[in-house]
Design a protein around this motif. Structure first.
Motif, mmCIF file in Angstrom:
data_model
loop_
_atom_site.group_PDB
_atom_site.id
_atom_site.type_symbol
_atom_site.label_atom_id
_atom_site.label_comp_id
_atom_site.label_asym_id
_atom_site.label_seq_id
_atom_site.Cartn_x
_atom_site.Cartn_y
_atom_site.Cartn_z
ATOM 1 N N LEU A 200 -3.366 5.959 -3.327
ATOM 2 C CA LEU A 200 -4.345 6.930 -2.834
ATOM 3 C C LEU A 200 -5.036 7.627 -3.995
ATOM 4 O O LEU A 200 -6.221 7.913 -3.963
ATOM 5 C CB LEU A 200 -3.652 7.993 -1.973
ATOM 6 C CG LEU A 200 -3.058 7.525 -0.650
ATOM 7 C CD1 LEU A 200 -2.285 8.653 0.002
ATOM 8 C CD2 LEU A 200 -4.168 7.036 0.275
ATOM 9 N N GLU A 201 -4.245 7.951 -5.020
ATOM 10 C CA GLU A 201 -4.781 8.693 -6.172
ATOM 11 C C GLU A 201 -3.735 8.665 -7.272
ATOM 12 O O GLU A 201 -2.558 8.393 -7.014
ATOM 13 C CB GLU A 201 -5.041 10.144 -5.781
ATOM 14 C CG GLU A 201 -3.744 10.854 -5.490
ATOM 15 C CD GLU A 201 -3.853 12.148 -4.726
ATOM 16 O OE1 GLU A 201 -4.963 12.521 -4.356
ATOM 17 O OE2 GLU A 201 -2.800 12.748 -4.511
ATOM 18 N N PHE A 202 -4.192 8.960 -8.502
ATOM 19 C CA PHE A 202 -3.255 9.138 -9.604
ATOM 20 C C PHE A 202 -3.170 10.622 -9.949
ATOM 21 O O PHE A 202 -4.182 11.326 -9.925
ATOM 22 C CB PHE A 202 -3.741 8.393 -10.846
ATOM 23 C CG PHE A 202 -3.433 6.923 -10.818
ATOM 24 C CD1 PHE A 202 -2.130 6.466 -10.858
ATOM 25 C CD2 PHE A 202 -4.465 5.995 -10.765
ATOM 26 C CE1 PHE A 202 -1.840 5.105 -10.838
ATOM 27 C CE2 PHE A 202 -4.185 4.637 -10.744
ATOM 28 C CZ PHE A 202 -2.875 4.189 -10.784
ATOM 29 N N ASN A 203 -1.973 11.075 -10.304
ATOM 30 C CA ASN A 203 -1.787 12.429 -10.806
ATOM 31 C C ASN A 203 -1.172 12.332 -12.200
ATOM 32 O O ASN A 203 -0.398 11.407 -12.472
ATOM 33 C CB ASN A 203 -0.857 13.221 -9.881
ATOM 34 C CG ASN A 203 -1.428 13.298 -8.472
ATOM 35 O OD1 ASN A 203 -2.424 13.954 -8.240
ATOM 36 N ND2 ASN A 203 -0.821 12.593 -7.540
ATOM 37 N N GLY B 42 0.110 8.680 -5.989
ATOM 38 C CA GLY B 42 0.409 8.907 -4.574
ATOM 39 C C GLY B 42 0.125 7.597 -3.864
ATOM 40 O O GLY B 42 -0.951 7.025 -3.992
ATOM 41 N N ILE B 43 1.119 7.105 -3.138
ATOM 42 C CA ILE B 43 1.016 5.761 -2.550
ATOM 43 C C ILE B 43 1.131 5.843 -1.038
ATOM 44 O O ILE B 43 1.914 6.642 -0.517
ATOM 45 C CB ILE B 43 2.124 4.873 -3.149
ATOM 46 C CG1 ILE B 43 1.752 4.629 -4.612
ATOM 47 C CG2 ILE B 43 2.307 3.568 -2.385
ATOM 48 C CD1 ILE B 43 2.668 3.778 -5.363
ATOM 49 N N LEU B 44 0.348 5.037 -0.369
ATOM 50 C CA LEU B 44 0.485 4.946 1.084
ATOM 51 C C LEU B 44 1.071 3.579 1.414
ATOM 52 O O LEU B 44 0.553 2.547 0.977
ATOM 53 C CB LEU B 44 -0.888 5.111 1.754
ATOM 54 C CG LEU B 44 -0.775 5.470 3.218
ATOM 55 C CD1 LEU B 44 -0.372 6.945 3.363
ATOM 56 C CD2 LEU B 44 -2.090 5.256 3.945
ATOM 57 N N MET B 45 2.162 3.598 2.163
ATOM 58 C CA MET B 45 2.773 2.336 2.578
ATOM 59 C C MET B 45 2.092 1.908 3.869
ATOM 60 O O MET B 45 2.301 2.525 4.912
ATOM 61 C CB MET B 45 4.278 2.530 2.808
ATOM 62 C CG MET B 45 5.030 2.928 1.563
ATOM 63 S SD MET B 45 4.898 1.737 0.220
ATOM 64 C CE MET B 45 5.699 0.342 0.948
ATOM 65 N N THR B 46 1.256 0.883 3.800
ATOM 66 C CA THR B 46 0.527 0.426 4.981
ATOM 67 C C THR B 46 1.130 -0.893 5.461
ATOM 68 O O THR B 46 1.978 -1.491 4.780
ATOM 69 C CB THR B 46 -0.964 0.186 4.653
ATOM 70 O OG1 THR B 46 -1.060 -0.995 3.859
ATOM 71 C CG2 THR B 46 -1.565 1.357 3.904
ATOM 72 N N LEU B 47 0.630 -1.379 6.607
ATOM 73 C CA LEU B 47 1.098 -2.676 7.105
ATOM 74 C C LEU B 47 0.702 -3.789 6.147
ATOM 75 O O LEU B 47 1.289 -4.870 6.138
ATOM 76 C CB LEU B 47 0.510 -2.936 8.503
ATOM 77 C CG LEU B 47 1.085 -2.047 9.602
ATOM 78 C CD1 LEU B 47 0.370 -2.301 10.929
ATOM 79 C CD2 LEU B 47 2.592 -2.273 9.770
ATOM 80 N N ASN B 48 -0.309 -3.513 5.309
ATOM 81 C CA ASN B 48 -0.740 -4.508 4.312
ATOM 82 C C ASN B 48 -0.161 -4.231 2.936
ATOM 83 O O ASN B 48 -0.724 -4.648 1.929
ATOM 84 C CB ASN B 48 -2.269 -4.540 4.226
ATOM 85 C CG ASN B 48 -2.887 -4.955 5.534
ATOM 86 O OD1 ASN B 48 -2.369 -5.859 6.193
ATOM 87 N ND2 ASN B 48 -3.955 -4.288 5.936
#
Ligand code: GLY
Length: 426
Positions: A281-284, A270-276
């Protein structure tokens, strides 16, 4: 080939729906399955996903050629190890490999070793330690249970009191239980789900999808198991899939191999696309739910061939073909979900919904005991495909409008923020 699917949610109904289309499929069993898998012509088997000994016995006695594991719990209990020890073919990671999901602390350890971008975090084993970490972090903070919680052991805390309450929920459990809790710096951005299927040596990437984790429109309310998904993701910055493939997926497989562990099955960060940039976020260690539902609607490749290639170690010779266009899945949930809710309500309108072009309704928590009824939190996933995201969204919500059950709640904005990025829009 006779196949057994382990699980009983929307993800497993979608897998069964797709496997049914394989010319090589024989009998298809689902344990425990639901009203939808039964209506599809599968044989529901009354064995719990956690009774891995009974599942192995069933597979052996029924000459099952391949078992496909949907949820995380049986993986963490070692279903794959048990089946392999009995020479039964099974799709999914071993217990050691599934730790990447079953222990958030282990997942974070791998991220650190492989230099995978993630949020600043600390692992805490007692309440006071956790409170002092919260005091040092900038609010909001994220409090996460170490083990499985179906996406629901995640608390986004805007203030100290919320963090304290979340820590009480996670630590104040009766009995002599050891607790591990993760305190993580909150990151702002949009979520992306990436899936990679692997035979332990090579892997193939799925197109990115987007889950909608919060219960309410506008990404408000509590975290849930997922209230809807779209695929592909038009807002995704160019270069993201390649970055994730190399810096996240390949890096994670290499890092876990350093422990002498070969991961086979599905890895889904699970990935969060941030300004950086992208942050994990976590692996499943499995297909996402409701991401699987949109993948199954778009996949052209024979799923049975693909899963077998994975189990047999020949994924390097394969490719996955996808349909043109977009898929969406809208989850219809019971009133109160993800907190307490009532079940046993009559469901109506699925037939009318499925008359709409390119609509398929996958069942999450239903039973047919003469009439179709709700049995859980996420009741149905209404899926639709279309040449544009707007077509897919319009079809899905038209179908949602045909379905009723008491207390039905759903988000009205699945795919909404992605819409303005869809350049194929009509
Ligand atoms: N899509 C959320 C999950 O499967 O955990």
């Amino acid at each position: 080939m006779d196949v057994l699917i382990v699980g009983g949610g929307g993800r497993e109904h979608a897998l069964a729906w797709k496997l049914k289309q394989s010319p090589r499929i024989g009998k298809l069993y689902v344990a425990p399955g639901n009203g939808g898998t039964e209506a599809l012509g599968c044989k529901n088997v009354a064995i719990s996903v956690t009774d891995i000994n009974a599942l192995a016995k069933f597979a052996s006695e029924n000459n099952i050629g391949l078992t496909v594991v949907g949820p995380e719990e049986p993986l963490a209990l070692g279903i794959v190890d048990l089946f392999k020890a009995r020479d039964l073919r099974i799709f999914g990671p071993t217990k050691a490999a599934a730790q990447i999901e079953s222990s958030k602390a282990f997942g974070k350890q791998l991220m650190k070793e492989a230099n995978i971008p993630t949020a600043e975090h600390e692992v805490c084993s007692d309440f006071n330690q956790a409170i002092s970490v919260v005091r040092r972090y900038t609010l909001p903070v994220v409090v996460k249970a170490d083990g499985f919680a179906g996406g629901k052991g995640v608390y986004i805390c805007k203030n100290f009191e919320e963090a304290e309450a979340a820590l009480h929920t996670l630590f104040d459990v009766p009995g002599d239980v050891e607790h591990t809790v993760l305190i993580e710096q909150f990151l702002d951005g949009s979520e992306l789900s990436i899936h990679a299927i692997t035979d332990g040596t090579s892997f193939l990437m799925f197109p990115p999808s987007q889950d909608h984790k919060r219960a309410l429109d506008g990404d408000l309310g509590k975290n849930t198991g997922g209230m809807g998904a779209i695929c592909p993701v038009p807002w995704m910055p160019q270069g993201t899939p390649s970055f994730v493939e190399h810096r996240v997926i390949r890096a994670a497989f290499d890092a876990i191999r350093n422990y002498g562990i070969y991961f086979t099955g599905m890895l889904y960060p699970g990935i969060l696309m941030t300004l950086n940039g992208p942050k994990v976020l976590e692996f499943n260690a499995r297909f996402g739910d409701p991401e699987c539902q949109v993948y199954m609607r778009l996949m052209k490749t024979d799923l049975l061939d693909l899963l077998e290639a994975c189990v047999d170690g020949s994924i390097a010779d394969r490719r996955i073909d996808w349909k043109y266009g977009y898929a969406i899945s809208v989850v219809l949930a019971s009133l109160g979900y993800p907190d307490a809710y009532k079940t046993g309500f009559k469901i109506e309108g699925i037939r009318e919904a499925e008359i709409i072009t390119e609509v398929v309704v996958f069942h999450g928590s239903t039973i047919n005991d003469g009439e179709l009824k709700t049995t859980g939190g996420r009741v149905l996933s209404v899926t639709a495909v279309g040449p544009t995201l707007k077509d897919a969204i319009d079809r899905a919500y038209e179908a949602v409008g045909k379905i009723t059950f008491e207390g039905m709640q759903y988000r009205r904005d699945i795919g909404g923020t992605a819409l303005k990025y869809d350049t194929t829009r009509s």
